[in-house]
Design a protein around this motif. Sequence first.
Motif, short mmCIF file in Angstrom:
data_model
loop_
_atom_site.label_atom_id
_atom_site.label_comp_id
_atom_site.label_asym_id
_atom_site.label_seq_id
_atom_site.Cartn_x
_atom_site.Cartn_y
_atom_site.Cartn_z
N THR A 1 0.78 -1.14 -0.03
CA THR A 1 -0.13 0.10 -0.05
C THR A 1 0.90 1.31 0.00
OG1 THR A 1 -1.73 -1.26 1.38
CG2 THR A 1 -1.77 1.25 1.20
N ILE A 2 2.08 1.14 0.91
CA ILE A 2 2.88 2.35 1.05
C ILE A 2 3.50 2.70 -0.41
CG2 ILE A 2 4.98 3.16 1.86
CD1 ILE A 2 4.26 1.69 4.58
N GLU A 3 4.02 1.51 -1.11
CA GLU A 3 4.53 1.66 -2.45
C GLU A 3 3.45 2.21 -3.38
OE1 GLU A 3 7.93 1.12 -3.24
OE2 GLU A 3 7.88 0.85 -1.10
N ALA A 4 2.45 1.63 -3.39
CA ALA A 4 1.16 2.01 -4.27
C ALA A 4 1.00 3.82 -4.01
CB ALA A 4 0.27 1.37 -3.90
N VAL A 5 1.02 4.11 -2.78
CA VAL A 5 0.69 5.51 -2.57
C VAL A 5 1.97 6.30 -3.28
CG1 VAL A 5 0.83 7.55 -0.80
CG2 VAL A 5 -0.76 5.43 -0.58
#
Lengths: 99, 330
Positions: free
Chosen positions: B146-150
């Motif tokens: 999720t962090i990478e996606a943001v």
Amino acid sequence: MPITTTTSDQTLAIAVRGRFDFTEHEAFRQAYERHPRPSGHYLVDLSATDYMDSSALGMLLLLRRHAGDGAAPVRIAGAKPEIRRILSIANFQKLFQIG
Amino acid sequence: MTQIDFTPADAAPAATRAIHDQFASVRQEVDQVRELIRHAVAGLADGFTGLTTQVRRQDQLLQSLLAQLARVNDASDDHVGFREFTTETAEILQRFVDHTVRTSTDSMEMVHRLSDMAVQVRQVSEQVGGVKQIANQTKLLALNATIEAVRAGEAGRSFAVVAKEVKSLSQGSNECSERIEGSVGQAERLMGELRRVAESMASADMSFAIGAKARVDTMLHAVGALNGFIGERLSEAHQISAGITQSVGVSVTSLQFEDIATQLLTHLERRVQLLEGCLGDLADAALHEATPDGRPRIEALLADHAGRLADTAHRPVEQQSMHSGDVELF
């Protein structure tokens, strides 16, 4: 320890001290299942056994089953008079060598 | 002994009278003896007959009593005897013991299987632990994703959706694991209860059976000995009866003495009669043929004898009645 085992001369000897009843079932089973089976001779030493109820008779029969249901003779030795009477009324002299 | 005095003149007739009286007494006493013997023999014969009858009755009573005892002991068409009842009881007791041992053996085997089952269940627990770890790792991965996606911005939006799904999947997995653990706990509790039940079924005290068997064995022994006992007592009783009958026979035979005794008494009577006649004639002859010198001596002699004879002529024997109650037999 109420249940003690010794191995000698191809014989696995299990000695029961004090009361031989349900509370000893785990220890008794492990005594003959954990040890590698010798050439088939088993001895149950009851010389220090003061009391035996029907669960002990059941345990002895299960030991006999483990020993091959008559293929390997199972000896019961040293039984006191009251214990002998219990073995006799259950006709165990037909299934075990009682000495 | 009192002496009656006779004068010489009375001597002859007195002597004759006295001799006759004496012989009369002899005859009377002979009669008495005959009668006594007859009466006694009749009484004895009655007694022996009665004895034999009583002995026979007693023998019959004993036989019927022992026969009844034997009937009670052994079975017949209409009832079970003691022996069969006791044997059956012994068999029932043995079956009860055998059943107890079988139940205990099966219960102990069940306990062994329960122990084996507990091992498997623990392995399930361990595996579930492993699954939970994997789920938690997955949750972390999803968080990282999720962090990478943001960071990736607009390009990473679909990726963020996938990451969110993965996170919710891992949550779902954990909920499943929780439920599995709950079931495992329940299963372990139930197995514990089973073990308690098995312990109760397996643990029967044997001393009741031992005591009962000892009592039944004693009874069987006694019941078995009873027939032998009956046989022995019957045989003994028969022997005693035979012995009594034999003794009675001997006694009855002995009563035959009556015949001989009666014959002897008859002979006695005849001799007495002859003697009486002889003596009377001799006394008369002595007096009538006596010389005047000799006569006084003869008269004196006769007077003397007459006196003594007269004294003992009538002295009856007193019959003492005999009561059987006064007689001690032993």
